[in-house]
Design an enzyme around this catalytic site. Structure first.
Site, PDB file in Angstrom:
ATOM      1  CG  HIS A 158      75.202 -28.084  45.452  1.00  0.00           C
ATOM      2  ND1 HIS A 158      75.474 -28.827  46.609  1.00  0.00           N
ATOM      3  CD2 HIS A 158      74.343 -27.303  45.752  1.00  0.00           C
ATOM      4  CE1 HIS A 158      74.715 -28.360  47.631  1.00  0.00           C
ATOM      5  NE2 HIS A 158      73.981 -27.492  47.005  1.00  0.00           N
ATOM      6  N   GLY A 170      71.399 -16.698  45.490  1.00  0.00           N
ATOM      7  CA  GLY A 170      71.556 -15.249  45.662  1.00  0.00           C
ATOM      8  C   GLY A 170      71.394 -14.401  46.902  1.00  0.00           C
ATOM      9  CG  ASP A 201      70.589 -26.465  45.730  1.00  0.00           C
ATOM     10  OD1 ASP A 201      70.924 -26.993  46.789  1.00  0.00           O
ATOM     11  OD2 ASP A 201      71.311 -25.542  44.981  1.00  0.00           O
ATOM     12  CG  HIS A 208      71.408 -29.268  49.512  1.00  0.00           C
ATOM     13  ND1 HIS A 208      71.384 -28.077  49.804  1.00  0.00           N
ATOM     14  CD2 HIS A 208      70.986 -29.646  50.828  1.00  0.00           C
ATOM     15  CE1 HIS A 208      71.163 -27.426  50.956  1.00  0.00           C
ATOM     16  NE2 HIS A 208      70.805 -28.419  51.408  1.00  0.00           N
ATOM     17  CG  ASP A 250      74.454 -24.691  49.685  1.00  0.00           C
ATOM     18  OD1 ASP A 250      74.557 -23.746  48.845  1.00  0.00           O
ATOM     19  OD2 ASP A 250      73.867 -25.550  49.607  1.00  0.00           O
ATOM     20  N   GLY A 251      75.898 -21.370  50.310  1.00  0.00           N
ATOM     21  CA  GLY A 251      75.079 -20.238  50.227  1.00  0.00           C
ATOM     22  C   GLY A 251      75.720 -18.897  50.622  1.00  0.00           C
ATOM     23  N   GLY A 252      75.749 -18.310  49.472  1.00  0.00           N
ATOM     24  CA  GLY A 252      76.610 -16.771  49.498  1.00  0.00           C
ATOM     25  C   GLY A 252      77.932 -16.702  49.339  1.00  0.00           C
ATOM     26  CG  MET A 280      67.475 -27.719  50.663  1.00  0.00           C
ATOM     27  SD  MET A 280      67.778 -26.355  49.911  1.00  0.00           S
ATOM     28  CE  MET A 280      68.301 -27.006  48.275  1.00  0.00           C
ATOM     29  CG  MET A 287      64.833 -26.174  46.566  1.00  0.00           C
ATOM     30  SD  MET A 287      65.149 -24.427  46.145  1.00  0.00           S
ATOM     31  CE  MET A 287      66.726 -23.830  46.638  1.00  0.00           C
ATOM     32  N   GLY A 310      66.529 -22.217  50.246  1.00  0.00           N
ATOM     33  CA  GLY A 310      65.272 -21.943  49.457  1.00  0.00           C
ATOM     34  C   GLY A 310      65.431 -21.334  48.203  1.00  0.00           C
ATOM     35  CG  MET A 324      71.747 -25.053  54.762  1.00  0.00           C
ATOM     36  SD  MET A 324      72.139 -25.040  52.990  1.00  0.00           S
ATOM     37  CE  MET A 324      71.783 -23.632  52.368  1.00  0.00           C
ATOM     38  CB  SER A 343      74.337 -24.336  43.265  1.00  0.00           C
ATOM     39  OG  SER A 343      73.021 -24.582  43.185  1.00  0.00           O
ATOM     40  CB  SER A 368      74.174 -15.952  42.357  1.00  0.00           C
ATOM     41  OG  SER A 368      74.858 -16.004  43.638  1.00  0.00           O
TER      42      SER A 368
HETATM   43  C1  DX5 Z   1      70.111 -22.692  48.791  1.00  0.00           C
HETATM   44  C2  DX5 Z   1      70.612 -23.482  48.008  1.00  0.00           C
HETATM   45  C3  DX5 Z   1      71.962 -23.259  47.692  1.00  0.00           C
HETATM   46  C4  DX5 Z   1      71.921 -22.018  46.499  1.00  0.00           C
HETATM   47  C5  DX5 Z   1      73.484 -21.567  46.472  1.00  0.00           C
HETATM   48  O1  DX5 Z   1      69.049 -22.922  49.172  1.00  0.00           O
HETATM   49  O2  DX5 Z   1      70.953 -24.881  48.878  1.00  0.00           O
HETATM   50  O3  DX5 Z   1      72.982 -24.266  47.010  1.00  0.00           O
HETATM   51  O4  DX5 Z   1      71.891 -22.403  45.157  1.00  0.00           O
HETATM   52  O5  DX5 Z   1      73.246 -20.329  45.664  1.00  0.00           O
HETATM   53  P1  DX5 Z   1      74.332 -18.913  46.203  1.00  0.00           P
HETATM   54  O6  DX5 Z   1      75.453 -19.379  45.810  1.00  0.00           O
HETATM   55  O7  DX5 Z   1      73.835 -18.160  45.151  1.00  0.00           O
HETATM   56  O8  DX5 Z   1      73.804 -18.397  47.298  1.00  0.00           O
HETATM   57 ZN    ZN Z   2      72.349 -26.313  48.199  1.00  0.00          ZN
END
Ligand code: DX5
Ligand code: ZN
Length: 229
Positions: free
Chosen positions: A34, A146, A36, A67, A176-178, A69, A38, A143, A138, A11, A199
């Site tokens: 990826h 990290g 994002d 993606h 997606d996420g963490g 959002m 927002m 949002g 998700m 991402s 991250s």
């Molecule tokens: C969160 C995003 C993710 C984010 C992932 O809202 O959709 O794609 O960038 O970041 P990490 O891998 O750091 O959780």
């Molecule tokens: Zn994403």
């Protein structure tokens, strides 16, 4: 069920924007970029829009997974398709007309994916499963980069695999996420095909090595999944 290997999608939300071209070069072995989006409304943060997507598309050969959002995917999808999105994910929670959004994405020749937040049950996806190329689960509240992986995602992945088997379809499953090399194996073992990591890639000195570390851990999880099948 058919498996598709392990795909890694860094991402760029976590990239160094002052040197985005170099960052894209460093993740040239990834399977997707990826991207994002927002809008400060569906999620409490702003990122980038179609203009920067156009620049990203001009700077990489890697397909871009956008993606969205945003609270109005029906209205903004055409701008991201025009800017060259290869795959567009929109949130089920953000539209009453998900089927129409999928049709609009496919009509432009791109792949369509539907995304759900951690609190949305996978059964809500049932009537879209025959039409989408990918489902995005998700594993954090969208949002911000990290954040920590929400463990209940593993149960949702297993539930979703059951639903897919019942429908006889096999869209990609993206999480997606963490995600990092620490949990990539268990996420793939539970059913993921595509691992998004922000991250855990751009927070490392060597981005290329970080992508490959996540992929090789994912492949370990895939081997475990295959022995269970
Ligand atoms: C969160 C995003 C993710 C984010 C992932 O809202 O959709 O794609 O960038 O970041 P990490 O891998 O750091 O959780
Ligand atoms: Zn994403």
């Amino acid at each position: 069920m058919e498996d598709k290997g392990v795909l890694v999608a860094p991402s760029v939300l976590s990239a160094d924007f002052t040197r985005l071209g170099q960052e894209l070069d460093d993740i040239a072995t990834a399977d997707y970029v990826h991207y994002d989006v927002m809008d400060g409304h569906f999620v409490p943060n702003l990122s980038f829009g179609p203009g920067i997507l156009r620049a990203v598309k001009g700077a990489t050969q890697v397909p871009v997974d956008v993606h969205l959002m945003v609270s109005n995917p029906d209205e903004v999808v055409p701008q991201y398709l025009d800017a060259g999105a290869d795959m567009v994910s929109f949130h089920l929670e953000a539209t009453a007309h998900a089927n129409r959004v999928v049709q609009a994405i496919h009509a432009a020749g791109a792949k369509a994916a539907v995304a759900i937040c951690p609190a949305t049950p996978v059964c809500m996806l049932e009537d879209l499963l025959d039409d989408v190329d990918m489902v995005l689960l998700m594993s954090v509240n969208p949002g911000f980069g990290g954040q920590s992986f929400i463990p209940g995602t593993l149960r949702k992945l297993r539930q979703l695999q059951g639903l897919l088997a019942a429908h006889g379809v096999a869209p990609l499953l993206e999480v997606d996420g963490g995600i990092s090399a620490m949990n990539a194996a268990q996420v793939v073992e539970a059913g993921a095909d595509v691992l998004v990591a922000g991250s855990a890639v751009f927070g490392k000195e060597d981005r290329t090595a970080a992508v490959e570390a996540i992929r090789s851990e994912g492949l370990r999880g895939l081997a475990r999944r295959r022995t269970q099948a």
